[in-house]
Design a protein around this motif. Structure first.
Motif, PDB file in Angstrom:
ATOM      1  N   VAL A 128       0.841  -1.196   0.000  1.00 46.96           N
ATOM      2  CA  VAL A 128       0.000   0.000   0.000  1.00 46.96           C
ATOM      3  C   VAL A 128       0.884   1.257   0.000  1.00 46.96           C
ATOM      4  O   VAL A 128       1.934   1.259   0.630  1.00 46.96           O
ATOM      5  CB  VAL A 128      -0.943   0.040   1.233  1.00 46.96           C
ATOM      6  N   PRO A 129       0.455   2.330  -0.691  1.00 43.50           N
ATOM      7  CA  PRO A 129       1.274   3.548  -0.752  1.00 43.50           C
ATOM      8  C   PRO A 129       1.612   4.094   0.630  1.00 43.50           C
ATOM      9  O   PRO A 129       2.728   4.566   0.869  1.00 43.50           O
ATOM     10  CB  PRO A 129       0.398   4.542  -1.524  1.00 43.50           C
ATOM     11  N   CYS A 130       0.650   4.015   1.566  1.00 47.70           N
ATOM     12  CA  CYS A 130       0.879   4.581   2.908  1.00 47.70           C
ATOM     13  C   CYS A 130       2.077   3.935   3.593  1.00 47.70           C
ATOM     14  O   CYS A 130       2.682   4.531   4.480  1.00 47.70           O
ATOM     15  CB  CYS A 130      -0.353   4.396   3.791  1.00 47.70           C
ATOM     16  N   SER A 131       2.411   2.715   3.201  1.00 51.99           N
ATOM     17  CA  SER A 131       3.499   2.032   3.874  1.00 51.99           C
ATOM     18  C   SER A 131       4.845   2.701   3.541  1.00 51.99           C
ATOM     19  O   SER A 131       5.599   3.076   4.447  1.00 51.99           O
ATOM     20  CB  SER A 131       3.423   0.547   3.485  1.00 51.99           C
ATOM     21  N   SER A 132       5.155   2.916   2.249  1.00 47.89           N
ATOM     22  CA  SER A 132       6.421   3.597   1.930  1.00 47.89           C
ATOM     23  C   SER A 132       6.338   5.080   2.273  1.00 47.89           C
ATOM     24  O   SER A 132       7.354   5.707   2.617  1.00 47.89           O
ATOM     25  CB  SER A 132       6.821   3.397   0.470  1.00 47.89           C
ATOM     26  N   CYS A 133       5.127   5.649   2.221  1.00 49.92           N
ATOM     27  CA  CYS A 133       4.949   7.061   2.589  1.00 49.92           C
ATOM     28  C   CYS A 133       5.319   7.257   4.069  1.00 49.92           C
ATOM     29  O   CYS A 133       6.107   8.130   4.420  1.00 49.92           O
ATOM     30  CB  CYS A 133       3.496   7.462   2.328  1.00 49.92           C
TER      31      CYS A 133
END
Ligand code: AMP
Ligand code: FES
Ligand code: ZN
Ligand code: ZN
Length: 319
Positions: A128-133
C-alpha cells in the motif's frame, strides 16, 4: 448562545466542552489546549528548538501558527512525496504560509534526493502507498531533526487521528503498537524526541482555527488514501461523538490514563529494551537494528524508473 468568555457573538459551539466561543476566544481556547498538552506530557520547554512537520494541511499549519503565537522557536519541514498535483499544491501552501510570516521552511524532495516517489515506491514494493509514505516520512523527520540540531519534531496529528489509530490497534489488540501510542516519544537510541501537541483538539476545531486565522491549506485528501482503514474508523468515531459528545476524548485520554501502562512491556518484547544499542545503517548512518535500515532498503528497491498512476490500486489496499 453567547461566548463563554466575553458573552458576545458566537462563531463556534463545542458540545464536547459544553461551550461556545467568539472568534478571538476560540483561537485563545485552541492555543490553551496546545499549552495544556505540551505541559501535561512534557513535550518540550520554552527554549527548545522545534521542527514542525508541515504537510500543507490544516492541522500542521494551524499547529505551526499556534506554536509561533505562543512564542516558541519553530521551523517547518515539508517533504515532497511526489503524489502528483496533490503534493505540489500541499508544498505550495506550506511555502506561502512560511513566506507570509517570515518563517524558516526546510524542503525535502523524495524524488530529487532519492529518485523515487510514493506512487513509484508503491509499485516497486507492491505494498500500500501509505506504507512507503509513512516509512519515508519517519526517516526524513528523524534525519532532518537530528542534522538540524532540533530538540523535538512535532506533527499535526489531532484527537481524531489518534483516536482512530487507537481504535484500530485496540480492535486487533496490537500490543506492541498500543505500547507506542503516546503523544510524546522521548529521544532514544539516536532518534529525536517526537510530540503531537494537537491531541486535545479535533479536525473540526483545526479547520475552524485556519478559517478564522486566514490560513489557506490543502483541503483535498491524499488521492492514495482510498481504502485507508483509519478513514473508516474516523467515521465510526464521529457517529459515536454525535451520540455522545466527548466520547473521542474519553476513549483516547481514558486509554492514556488508565490502560497505556498495561502495554509498556510489549514494546520491549518486540523492539528490544531501551538499553539495546542500535548500530549505524551502513548506507545512511541512521540508527538501525539491521546492517541496512528499512529506508535504505526501500531506496534500493524503489529508485528505478517506472510508469506510475496516481491512484490506489484495489490490490494494494490494506485489508
Ligand atoms: P498524515 O500522516 O498525512 O495524516 O499526516 C500526519 C502529520 O504528518 C501531519 O499533520 C504533518 O505533521 C506530518 N506530515 C504529513 N505529510 C507531510 C509532508 N509531506 N511533509 C511534512 N510533514 C508531513
Ligand atoms: Fe497514504 Fe497518502 S499515501 S494517505
Ligand atoms: Zn469571546
Ligand atoms: Zn539507512
Amino acid at each position: 448562545m453567547k461566548c463563554r468568555v466575553c458573552k458576545c457573538h458566537v462563531v463556534i459551539e463545542l458540545r464536547q466542552h459544553n461551550s461556545a466561543f467568539c472568534a478571538e476566544h476560540f483561537l485563545a481556547f485552541c492555543r490553551r489546549q496546545v499549552e495544556r498538552a505540551v505541559d501535561k506530557f512534557d513535550m518540550f520547554r520554552p527554549d527548545d528548538k522545534i521542527l514542525v512537520a508541515v504537510s500543507g494541511g490544516k492541522d500542521s499549519l494551524a499547529l505551526w501558527d499556534m506554536l509561533v503565537e505562543l512564542g516558541y522557536d519553530a521551523d517547518g519541514l515539508v517533504i515532497g512525496l511526489g503524489i502528483g498535483e496533490y503534493s505540489e499544491a500541499s508544498t505550495e501552501f506550506a511555502r506561502t504560509f512560511a513566506r507570509d510570516r517570515g518563517l524558516t521552511l526546510h524542503e525535502y524532495s523524495l524524488d530529487a534526493e532519492h529518485g523515487f516517489t510514493v506512487p513509484s515506491a508503491a509499485q516497486a514494493t507492491k505494498r500500500v502507498p501509505c506504507s512507503s509514505c509513512g516509512l519515508s516520512k519517519r526517516h526524513i523527520f528523524d534525519s532532518v531533526a537530528t542534522s538540524g540540531g532540533y530538540d523535538v519534531i512535532v506533527t499535526g496529528h489531532n484527537l481524531d487521528d489518534e483516536a482512530a489509530v487507537l481504535f484500530g490497534n485496540v480492535s486487533r489488540w496490537q500490543r506492541e503498537y498500543l505500547a507506542r501510542q503516546s503523544p510524546v516519544l522521548p529521544a532514544a537510541n539516536g532518534f529525536p524526541r517526537k510530540a503531537k501537541p494537537l491531541v486535545r483538539l479535533g479536525e473540526r476545531e483545526m479547520a475552524a482555527y485556519c478559517v478564522l486565522s486566514n490560513i489557506e491549506y490543502v483541503v483535498e485528501e491524499c488521492p492514495m488514501a482510498a481504502g485507508n482503514k483509519h478513514l473508516e474508523y474516523k467515521g465510526l468515531l464521529n457517529d459515536m461523538e454525535v451520540a455522545s459528545p466527548g466520547a473521542k476524548h474519553a476513549f483516547y485520554f481514558g486509554f492514556l490514563d488508565r490502560a497505556a501502562d498495561l502495554f509498556a512491556s510489549a514494546q520491549d518484547e518486540t523492539s528490544g529494551s531501551a538499553e539495546d544499542v542500535l548500530s549505524p545503517c551502513s548506507v545512511c548512518g541512521s540508527p538501525s537494528s539491521n546492517d541496512i535500515c528499512s529506508f535504505c532498503k526501500l531506496v534500493s528497491l524503489a529508485a528505478v524508473p517506472v510508469e506510475v498512476e496516481i491512484t490506489a490500486r484495489p490490490d494494494m489496499i490494506d485489508k
